[in-house]
Design an enzyme around this catalytic site. Structure first.
Site, PDB file in Angstrom:
ATOM      1  N   GLY A  49      30.698  40.847  37.465  1.00 17.58           N
ATOM      2  CA  GLY A  49      30.721  42.019  36.971  1.00 17.58           C
ATOM      3  C   GLY A  49      32.093  42.812  37.194  1.00 17.58           C
ATOM      4  O   GLY A  49      32.537  42.218  38.068  1.00 17.58           O
ATOM      5  N   GLN A  54      36.569  50.194  39.800  1.00 20.49           N
ATOM      6  CA  GLN A  54      37.284  49.048  40.731  1.00 20.49           C
ATOM      7  C   GLN A  54      38.594  48.892  40.373  1.00 20.49           C
ATOM      8  O   GLN A  54      39.593  48.512  41.104  1.00 20.49           O
ATOM      9  CB  GLN A  54      36.413  47.712  40.530  1.00 20.49           C
ATOM     10  CG  GLN A  54      35.149  47.622  41.278  1.00 20.49           C
ATOM     11  CD  GLN A  54      34.417  46.566  41.290  1.00 20.49           C
ATOM     12  OE1 GLN A  54      33.680  46.201  40.256  1.00 20.49           O
ATOM     13  NE2 GLN A  54      34.499  45.573  42.144  1.00 20.49           N
ATOM     14  N   CYS A 102      31.283  41.355  46.338  1.00 19.05           N
ATOM     15  CA  CYS A 102      31.911  42.172  45.692  1.00 19.05           C
ATOM     16  C   CYS A 102      33.368  41.821  45.516  1.00 19.05           C
ATOM     17  O   CYS A 102      34.068  41.786  46.816  1.00 19.05           O
ATOM     18  CB  CYS A 102      31.758  43.589  46.373  1.00 19.05           C
ATOM     19  SG  CYS A 102      32.466  44.813  45.153  1.00 19.05           S
ATOM     20  N   LEU A 103      33.972  42.013  44.294  1.00 19.49           N
ATOM     21  CA  LEU A 103      35.620  41.889  44.395  1.00 19.49           C
ATOM     22  C   LEU A 103      36.251  42.880  45.117  1.00 19.49           C
ATOM     23  O   LEU A 103      37.432  42.668  45.427  1.00 19.49           O
ATOM     24  CB  LEU A 103      35.980  41.963  43.002  1.00 19.49           C
ATOM     25  CG  LEU A 103      35.468  40.628  42.074  1.00 19.49           C
ATOM     26  CD1 LEU A 103      35.763  40.852  40.612  1.00 19.49           C
ATOM     27  CD2 LEU A 103      36.021  39.140  42.416  1.00 19.49           C
ATOM     28  N   HIS A 144      24.244  46.626  40.687  1.00 23.77           N
ATOM     29  CA  HIS A 144      25.598  46.476  41.410  1.00 23.77           C
ATOM     30  C   HIS A 144      26.647  46.993  40.986  1.00 23.77           C
ATOM     31  O   HIS A 144      27.293  48.066  41.476  1.00 23.77           O
ATOM     32  CB  HIS A 144      25.831  45.284  42.014  1.00 23.77           C
ATOM     33  CG  HIS A 144      26.989  45.027  42.833  1.00 23.77           C
ATOM     34  ND1 HIS A 144      27.253  44.534  43.975  1.00 23.77           N
ATOM     35  CD2 HIS A 144      28.308  45.161  42.348  1.00 23.77           C
ATOM     36  CE1 HIS A 144      28.377  44.402  44.287  1.00 23.77           C
ATOM     37  NE2 HIS A 144      29.196  44.699  43.437  1.00 23.77           N
ATOM     38  N   GLU A 145      26.734  47.014  39.600  1.00 20.63           N
ATOM     39  CA  GLU A 145      27.898  47.306  38.838  1.00 20.63           C
ATOM     40  C   GLU A 145      27.871  49.078  38.563  1.00 20.63           C
ATOM     41  O   GLU A 145      28.812  49.630  38.791  1.00 20.63           O
ATOM     42  CB  GLU A 145      28.062  46.769  37.342  1.00 20.63           C
ATOM     43  CG  GLU A 145      28.548  45.481  37.292  1.00 20.63           C
ATOM     44  CD  GLU A 145      29.551  45.071  38.505  1.00 20.63           C
ATOM     45  OE1 GLU A 145      30.662  45.725  38.518  1.00 20.63           O
ATOM     46  OE2 GLU A 145      29.590  43.883  39.336  1.00 20.63           O
ATOM     47  N   HIS A 148      28.800  50.934  41.371  1.00 18.11           N
ATOM     48  CA  HIS A 148      30.435  51.348  41.399  1.00 18.11           C
ATOM     49  C   HIS A 148      30.590  52.490  40.832  1.00 18.11           C
ATOM     50  O   HIS A 148      31.379  53.338  40.998  1.00 18.11           O
ATOM     51  CB  HIS A 148      31.054  50.102  40.908  1.00 18.11           C
ATOM     52  CG  HIS A 148      31.290  48.919  41.917  1.00 18.11           C
ATOM     53  ND1 HIS A 148      31.939  49.018  42.791  1.00 18.11           N
ATOM     54  CD2 HIS A 148      30.799  47.898  41.643  1.00 18.11           C
ATOM     55  CE1 HIS A 148      32.055  47.921  43.770  1.00 18.11           C
ATOM     56  NE2 HIS A 148      31.423  47.174  42.876  1.00 18.11           N
TER      57      HIS A 148
END
Ligand code: ZN
Length: 191
Positions: A49, A54, A102-103, A144-145, A148
């Protein structure tokens, strides 16, 4: 398409709460190009995702997709989904202790409690209403997304900090047991 730069932990803008998107703006050519770039960037980085936050665009848009993901081989497949102005409401109190990476947090993973069944209200990239129930591991990914978009990172919700691990240590010490738990979750919910 353009691969966008993904901000990493410590960047102050990762903590900004993103604002709602107006439908007219959503339908603009500029926004549609941005969404294509967001998807391309997610795929390029092998993310499951990616949220607009981000890549430092503070509007409530995120992408989710799991297609034989090499970073998360245990995750069930999820077709490409764009969520605009998502609102997630848990259906009950049942939670799963998920292990997340996470990226924007390169190198580390940790355990986060997530709801296993959520009601998802959002728009798709064309402004059509999404109204669905999402369960299991996929529900964890959605949460999670959307975090953000509220300026939250997964480690904000890690209760047991002893679960923090490098990806190498996760593979060595946590992966085996976690995959067994994921299998049970996915068997229970089908996703
Ligand atoms: Zn993330």
């Amino acid at each position: 398409m353009t691969i966008l730069a993904i901000a990493t932990i410590g960047h102050p803008e990762l903590r900004i709460r993103a604002t709602e998107v107006e439908v007219d703006e959503l339908k603009s050519v500029e926004m549609q190009i941005f969404i294509d770039d967001l998807v391309e960037t997610m795929r390029h980085a092998n993310g499951a995702g990616l949220a607009a936050t981000q890549v430092l665009r503070h509007q409530r848009i995120c992408a989710v997709e799991v297609n034989n993901n090499p970073r998360y081989p245990y995750k069930p497949q999820v077709p490409l989904t764009i969520l605009v102005n998502p609102v997630l409401t848990p259906l009950n109190d049942e939670m799963f202790e998920n292990n997340e990476g996470c990226l924007s947090v390169p190198g580390f993973r940790g355990n986060v409690w997530r709801y296993t069944s959520i009601h998802v209200e959002a728009l798709d990239r064309h402004g059509n209403k999404i109204d669905e129930i999402i369960r299991g591991m996929t529900a964890c990914t959605y949460q999670h997304e959307v975090d953000h978009l509220d300026g939250l990172l997964f480690m904000d919700k890690v209760k047991d900090t002893s679960t923090f691990a490098s990806w190498d240590s996760f593979d060595k010490y946590q992966h085996h047991d976690f995959v067994i738990r994921v299998k049970e979750l996915v068997e229970k919910f089908g996703s």
